[in-house]
Design a protein around this motif. Structure first.
Motif, short mmCIF file in Angstrom:
data_model
loop_
_atom_site.label_atom_id
_atom_site.label_comp_id
_atom_site.label_asym_id
_atom_site.label_seq_id
_atom_site.Cartn_x
_atom_site.Cartn_y
_atom_site.Cartn_z
N VAL A 41 -3.55 -1.01 5.51
CA VAL A 41 -3.10 -0.34 4.27
C VAL A 41 -1.96 -1.20 3.75
N VAL A 42 -2.14 -1.73 2.54
CA VAL A 42 -1.25 -2.79 2.04
C VAL A 42 -0.68 -2.43 0.68
N VAL A 43 0.60 -2.71 0.48
CA VAL A 43 1.26 -2.53 -0.81
C VAL A 43 1.79 -3.87 -1.31
N ASN A 44 2.13 -3.91 -2.57
CA ASN A 44 2.78 -5.09 -3.13
C ASN A 44 4.15 -5.25 -2.49
N ALA A 45 4.57 -6.47 -2.26
CA ALA A 45 5.86 -6.72 -1.62
C ALA A 45 7.02 -6.13 -2.43
N SER A 46 6.83 -5.97 -3.74
CA SER A 46 7.89 -5.43 -4.59
C SER A 46 7.93 -3.89 -4.56
N GLU B 210 -2.15 -2.91 -10.65
CA GLU B 210 -3.11 -1.90 -11.13
C GLU B 210 -3.18 -0.68 -10.20
N VAL B 211 -3.00 -0.89 -8.91
CA VAL B 211 -3.03 0.20 -7.94
C VAL B 211 -1.83 0.06 -7.01
N PRO B 212 -1.32 1.17 -6.47
CA PRO B 212 -0.15 1.09 -5.60
C PRO B 212 -0.44 0.59 -4.19
N PHE B 213 -1.70 0.77 -3.73
CA PHE B 213 -2.05 0.23 -2.42
C PHE B 213 -3.56 0.03 -2.33
N ILE B 214 -3.96 -0.81 -1.38
CA ILE B 214 -5.38 -1.03 -1.12
C ILE B 214 -5.63 -0.91 0.37
N ILE B 215 -6.90 -0.72 0.72
CA ILE B 215 -7.33 -0.75 2.11
C ILE B 215 -8.25 -1.95 2.23
N ALA B 216 -7.94 -2.86 3.15
CA ALA B 216 -8.68 -4.12 3.23
C ALA B 216 -8.64 -4.66 4.65
N LEU C 90 2.59 -9.57 -0.24
CA LEU C 90 2.12 -8.24 0.11
C LEU C 90 2.80 -7.79 1.39
N ARG C 91 2.71 -6.47 1.64
CA ARG C 91 3.30 -5.90 2.84
C ARG C 91 2.38 -4.83 3.40
N ALA C 92 2.06 -4.92 4.68
CA ALA C 92 1.23 -3.92 5.33
C ALA C 92 2.10 -2.75 5.76
N ILE C 93 1.64 -1.53 5.49
CA ILE C 93 2.41 -0.34 5.88
C ILE C 93 1.70 0.48 6.95
N ALA C 94 0.45 0.14 7.26
CA ALA C 94 -0.27 0.87 8.31
C ALA C 94 -1.49 0.08 8.73
N THR C 95 -1.91 0.28 9.97
CA THR C 95 -3.19 -0.23 10.45
C THR C 95 -4.04 0.98 10.82
N THR C 96 -5.36 0.85 10.70
CA THR C 96 -6.23 2.02 10.82
C THR C 96 -6.82 2.23 12.20
N GLY C 97 -6.57 1.34 13.14
CA GLY C 97 -7.10 1.50 14.48
C GLY C 97 -6.26 2.45 15.33
#
Length: 323
Positions: free
Chosen positions: A128-133, A198-204, A218-225
């Motif tokens: 789960v990733v957000v923009n670094a800003s 365009e979006v506040p976060f993505i899942i990739a 970019l900055r990761a805020i969570a991992t899904t495992g």
């Protein structure tokens, strides 16, 4: 011999094919074709080539990887499901194989019954990733915003019905919030959208975003495992951030057509497990964000069946139109 193998042998004889037990003797005698259902050079292609090359060394015959992209991997799966069950046509399936089994009303094959599972190869989480800003520091903040204003917090993914999309829907369900899904045409497009605000976060998957994370964009805020991902050990899991039991990982594994002799399946299974012990193969999979992990055919069958059941429930709960 198992009943299925007896029936398959009878069918083979009726079609003029050699009886399957005879095919198992001296296997393999020629090159093995390994289909993967996505674009050349992508994750699935790289996994297939890394494992196939190592397997070919021990088998004494080349494992030739062929990309047959389209329809989320279902075209390649159809080819393999319809192939002779002789061990010379295999499929490198991914997590999308289970998603397709849950999402499509009609497929030219049955996602479990029309295949012999050989072994899993690798598992990897999404990020789960957000923009670094972004001012968001963790997933709890995202979920709190979604709870306060249902349906207004958007997330981007590689498209409707992708594993990424269903991971977001499962997150919303388990966290008891409403999120707005914004589908894009692939990971690259969702990444561009995130960078563009365009979006506040993505899942990739990690491979799609790691270069931009390392570049500070970019900055990761969570991992899904279920555990923290070794590639970003400081990033907490979704479960650690208030969504107990959340676990979404994609995977890759080898399948053969239903009716492939057990002797052949066992030989292939042994060579997959052997290949996964090779340092070069393990390193390649780790570089792609994955964990090398094999299985028995029975373990893989149970895993795929469970995944299909899980995603069927998510599709129904989220009211995602069947394809």
């Amino acid at each position: 011999m198992h009943r299925r193998q007896i029936l398959a042998a009878c069918g083979a004889a009726a079609l003029g094919w050699p009886a399957l037990p005879a095919l198992a003797q001296g296997y393999p005698e020629r090159a093995i074709k390994l289909y993967q259902g996505f674009a050349p050079g992508g994750n699935a292609d790289a996994i297939a080539r890394a494992v196939g090359l190592e397997m070919g060394k021990a088998l004494g015959q080349p494992v030739v990887v062929e990309a047959q992209s389209g329809a989320g991997g279902t075209i390649a799966a159809t080819t393999v499901a319809r192939a002779k069950p002789d061990g010379y046509t295999l499929l490198l399936a991914t997590g999308g194989h289970a998603v397709a089994g849950a999402l499509y009303n009609t497929l030219p094959y049955k996602s479990v019954a029309d295949f012999e599972m050989v072994s899993t190869v690798t598992f990897f989480p999404f990020l789960v990733v957000v923009n670094a800003s972004s001012k968001v520091q963790g997933l709890r903040e995202v979920l709190a915003s979604a709870l306060a204003a249902p349906g207004t917090v958007a997330y981007g993914t590689a498209g409707v019905g992708s594993t990424h999309h269903l991971a977001g829907e499962l997150l919303a369900k388990m966290a008891r919030v409403s999120l707005m899904h914004v589908p894009y045409r692939g990971d690259a497009a969702s990444l561009t959208a995130l960078l563009g605000g365009e979006v506040p976060f993505i899942i990739a998957p990690p491979t799609a975003v790691m270069s931009n994370i390392q570049a500070g964009k970019l900055r990761a805020i969570a991992t899904t495992g279920p555990q923290r991902w070794p590639g970003l050990p400081h990033v907490p899991t979704v479960a650690e951030q208030g969504v107990a039991g959340y676990d979404v990982r994609s995977w890759a594994g080898l399948l053969a057509p239903a009716g492939t002799p057990r002797l052949v399946v066992d030989r292939l299974n042994a060579e997959v497990l052997r290949a996964l012990q090779a340092p070069a193969v393990r390193q390649r999979l780790e570089d792609m964000g994955g964990e090398a992990r094999g299985s028995t055919p029975e373990e893989m069958k149970a895993m795929v069946s469970h995944e299909i059941d899980k995603w069927q429930q998510v599709v129904a709960d989220a009211k995602i139109p069947k394809q």
